[in-house]
Enzyme design. Structure first.
Site, PDB file in Angstrom:
ATOM      1  N   LYS A  82      50.322  -8.490 -22.392  1.00 48.23           N
ATOM      2  CA  LYS A  82      50.829  -8.304 -23.685  1.00 48.23           C
ATOM      3  C   LYS A  82      52.235  -7.570 -23.643  1.00 48.23           C
ATOM      4  O   LYS A  82      53.033  -7.519 -24.674  1.00 48.23           O
ATOM      5  CB  LYS A  82      49.736  -8.131 -24.592  1.00 48.23           C
ATOM      6  CG  LYS A  82      49.155  -6.541 -24.345  1.00 48.23           C
ATOM      7  CD  LYS A  82      48.428  -6.204 -25.537  1.00 48.23           C
ATOM      8  CE  LYS A  82      47.694  -4.608 -25.220  1.00 48.23           C
ATOM      9  NZ  LYS A  82      48.607  -3.858 -25.666  1.00 48.23           N
ATOM     10  N   ASP A  83      52.212  -6.602 -22.687  1.00 49.16           N
ATOM     11  CA  ASP A  83      53.504  -5.803 -22.784  1.00 49.16           C
ATOM     12  C   ASP A  83      54.764  -6.402 -21.998  1.00 49.16           C
ATOM     13  O   ASP A  83      55.945  -5.768 -22.261  1.00 49.16           O
ATOM     14  CB  ASP A  83      53.228  -4.775 -21.619  1.00 49.16           C
ATOM     15  CG  ASP A  83      52.168  -3.552 -22.530  1.00 49.16           C
ATOM     16  OD1 ASP A  83      51.913  -3.554 -23.262  1.00 49.16           O
ATOM     17  OD2 ASP A  83      51.552  -2.874 -21.627  1.00 49.16           O
ATOM     18  N   ARG A 133      50.455  -5.834 -36.003  1.00 46.67           N
ATOM     19  CA  ARG A 133      49.755  -7.017 -36.163  1.00 46.67           C
ATOM     20  C   ARG A 133      48.074  -6.553 -36.725  1.00 46.67           C
ATOM     21  O   ARG A 133      47.765  -7.312 -37.806  1.00 46.67           O
ATOM     22  CB  ARG A 133      49.326  -7.769 -34.872  1.00 46.67           C
ATOM     23  CG  ARG A 133      48.343  -8.752 -34.797  1.00 46.67           C
ATOM     24  CD  ARG A 133      48.134  -9.220 -33.337  1.00 46.67           C
ATOM     25  NE  ARG A 133      47.946  -8.051 -32.563  1.00 46.67           N
ATOM     26  CZ  ARG A 133      46.441  -7.625 -32.389  1.00 46.67           C
ATOM     27  NH1 ARG A 133      45.519  -8.029 -33.292  1.00 46.67           N
ATOM     28  NH2 ARG A 133      46.108  -6.680 -31.624  1.00 46.67           N
ATOM     29  N   ARG A 134      47.591  -5.640 -36.393  1.00 42.98           N
ATOM     30  CA  ARG A 134      46.524  -5.154 -36.843  1.00 42.98           C
ATOM     31  C   ARG A 134      46.495  -4.562 -38.091  1.00 42.98           C
ATOM     32  O   ARG A 134      45.480  -4.910 -39.017  1.00 42.98           O
ATOM     33  CB  ARG A 134      45.785  -3.975 -35.747  1.00 42.98           C
ATOM     34  CG  ARG A 134      45.423  -4.647 -34.215  1.00 42.98           C
ATOM     35  CD  ARG A 134      45.186  -3.425 -33.513  1.00 42.98           C
ATOM     36  NE  ARG A 134      44.846  -3.709 -32.021  1.00 42.98           N
ATOM     37  CZ  ARG A 134      44.897  -3.233 -31.050  1.00 42.98           C
ATOM     38  NH1 ARG A 134      45.662  -1.943 -31.117  1.00 42.98           N
ATOM     39  NH2 ARG A 134      44.634  -3.719 -29.660  1.00 42.98           N
ATOM     40  N   ARG A 151      49.691   6.922 -31.648  1.00 44.31           N
ATOM     41  CA  ARG A 151      50.373   6.746 -30.362  1.00 44.31           C
ATOM     42  C   ARG A 151      49.549   7.518 -29.291  1.00 44.31           C
ATOM     43  O   ARG A 151      48.808   8.372 -29.547  1.00 44.31           O
ATOM     44  CB  ARG A 151      51.763   7.152 -30.549  1.00 44.31           C
ATOM     45  CG  ARG A 151      52.467   6.057 -31.159  1.00 44.31           C
ATOM     46  CD  ARG A 151      52.814   4.584 -30.235  1.00 44.31           C
ATOM     47  NE  ARG A 151      52.791   4.766 -29.031  1.00 44.31           N
ATOM     48  CZ  ARG A 151      54.012   4.841 -28.309  1.00 44.31           C
ATOM     49  NH1 ARG A 151      54.960   5.155 -28.907  1.00 44.31           N
ATOM     50  NH2 ARG A 151      53.910   4.978 -27.053  1.00 44.31           N
ATOM     51  N   ARG A 157      44.339   9.029 -28.043  1.00 46.30           N
ATOM     52  CA  ARG A 157      43.779   8.418 -29.270  1.00 46.30           C
ATOM     53  C   ARG A 157      42.663   8.764 -29.758  1.00 46.30           C
ATOM     54  O   ARG A 157      42.168   9.191 -30.798  1.00 46.30           O
ATOM     55  CB  ARG A 157      44.000   6.874 -29.229  1.00 46.30           C
ATOM     56  CG  ARG A 157      45.550   6.683 -29.031  1.00 46.30           C
ATOM     57  CD  ARG A 157      45.797   5.033 -29.195  1.00 46.30           C
ATOM     58  NE  ARG A 157      46.956   4.508 -28.738  1.00 46.30           N
ATOM     59  CZ  ARG A 157      47.647   3.228 -28.898  1.00 46.30           C
ATOM     60  NH1 ARG A 157      46.837   2.472 -29.467  1.00 46.30           N
ATOM     61  NH2 ARG A 157      48.736   3.088 -28.458  1.00 46.30           N
ATOM     62  N   CYS A 245      56.660  -6.871 -30.759  1.00 48.87           N
ATOM     63  CA  CYS A 245      55.688  -5.975 -31.356  1.00 48.87           C
ATOM     64  C   CYS A 245      56.530  -5.637 -32.550  1.00 48.87           C
ATOM     65  O   CYS A 245      55.815  -4.606 -33.487  1.00 48.87           O
ATOM     66  CB  CYS A 245      55.709  -4.651 -30.597  1.00 48.87           C
ATOM     67  SG  CYS A 245      57.161  -3.865 -30.100  1.00 48.87           S
TER      68      CYS A 245
END
Length: 371
Positions: A82-83, A133-134, A151, A157, A245
């Site tokens: 996904k990166d 997105r979330r 972040r 986190r 993103c």
């Protein structure tokens, strides 16, 4: 003489776990080869005070690794797929996509709280996520909750959640938590009806030089057919939407028999507007059982190459992603994306202006101190 292959990786704990996992798989197939990890810090690892969508750069977690690959300092690089942007630097390609872990998102509650999911959290509860997105999907489905940027790596986190108590809960990828051995921290796994996942979430990719046939043949042993087909469809969808993103784009894919279904979602940043749709196509299910691969696809599919035996299925998957994107754009997704990109660009400009003002203030203070 023992052959040594150099493997590029980010330095984070999760990245190294993923890289070692890939190496372990390769060692089972090629026990005679030795592997050395070359760990690096990327731009995305260094910028920890700004949401990814507000940085305004692509390849945040891949640029330094790709430079090392192009300069032949490493032979291949392991990434969270996904990166990886849907378009890679000239001369590079994705040579393998490993079997996907759970692609869904998870709710991680602070340990002093309990609930059955996002819907049962009290009004005003603060949910930490760095993902547009979330955030968009949570705002859309659960408007009683507040969203706040978070972040840092997973360790950071979770510390912000438990020790600093800045949030009531975090939304994180299930795959990352499970790879870290933290499955017990998952309070609730979000269903696709609650939150569609990111393109290629849960999949690990191996990037290499496009003309390095020796490495491509080596990596072919890693590729998982269902994951490959799903991720090519998702990446083709994202690529045609020209997303990333900086805009809220989400997916869900599924293979049943010879049918591949791709569901997609495009959301406004505040979650109030959305276009949701799905399409299905037929594919040929193939399993090479790690058979030696000597010929590869004549083209890259969303920057991915694989055994030529997968060509027809890859073409169908890529076309499915494109067709769904076209239909959704005709239904208004293009307008939502245009507005989202404009809002993100404005946020980036504000961020840069704030940083510039802060630097000027520091320079002024420094000059005054010198005087």
């Amino acid at each position: 003489m023992t052959r040594m292959i150099r493997v590029g990786s980010r330095k984070s704990q999760l990245a190294l776990i993923q890289t070692n996992g890939v190496i372990d798989q390769l060692k089972k197939c090629f026990p005679e080869i030795e592997f050395e990890i070359i760990a690096m810090t990327t731009t995305g690892d260094k910028i920890l005070d700004t949401a990814l969508s507000k940085i305004g750069e692509k390849s945040l977690f891949t640029r330094e690794l790709e430079t090392a690959l192009l300069e032949k300092q490493v032979d291949f690089v392991v990434h969270s797929l996904k990166d990886l942007p849907t378009e890679l630097p000239i001369g590079l390609t994705i040579g393998a996509i490993c079997k996907r872990d759970n692609p869904r998102d998870a709710l991680v509650l602070r340990s002093d709280l309990s609930c059955d999911g996002l819907s049962s959290l009290p009004a005003g509860s603060v949910i930490g996520t760095s993902s547009l997105r979330r955030a968009a999907q949570i705002r859309r489905k659960y408007p009683h909750l507040q969203i706040s940027d978070v972040r840092g790596n997973l360790n950071t986190r979770l510390r912000k959640l438990e020790e600093e108590k800045k949030f009531d809960a975090l939304v994180l990828a299930v795959a990352g938590l499970e790879r870290m051995g933290w499955k017990d921290k998952i309070s609730h796994v979000l269903e696709p009806s609650e939150c569609l996942y990111a393109v290629s979430q849960g999949a690990i990719a191996v990037e290499c030089r496009a003309l390095d046939e020796d490495i491509l043949c080596l990596l072919a042993a890693l590729t998982d057919f269902p994951t490959l087909i799903n991720c090519v469809a998702e990446r083709a969808f994202l690529r045609h939407l020209e997303g990333g993103c900086s805009v809220p784009v989400a997916v869900h894919t599924e293979i049943k028999g010879n049918e591949l279904t791709l569901a997609g979602g495009v959301f406004s940043i505040d979650g109030t507007d959305a276009v949701l749709d799905s399409m299905t196509t037929n594919i040929s299910c193939i399993s090479l059982q790690r058979k030696e691969v000597k010929k590869f696809t004549t083209k890259a599919f969303a920057a991915v190459v694989a055994s030529e035996e997968y060509q027809a299925s890859l073409e169908a998957a890529e076309q499915l992603g494109i067709d769904l994107a076209v239909r959704m754009m005709a239904s208004g997704a293009d307008i939502i994306l245009s507005i989202a990109k404009k809002q993100t660009a404005e946020e980036i400009m504000k961020q840069e202006a704030t940083k510039s003002a802060a630097l000027k203030e520091l320079d002024t203070l420094g000059s005054n101190n010198c005087n």
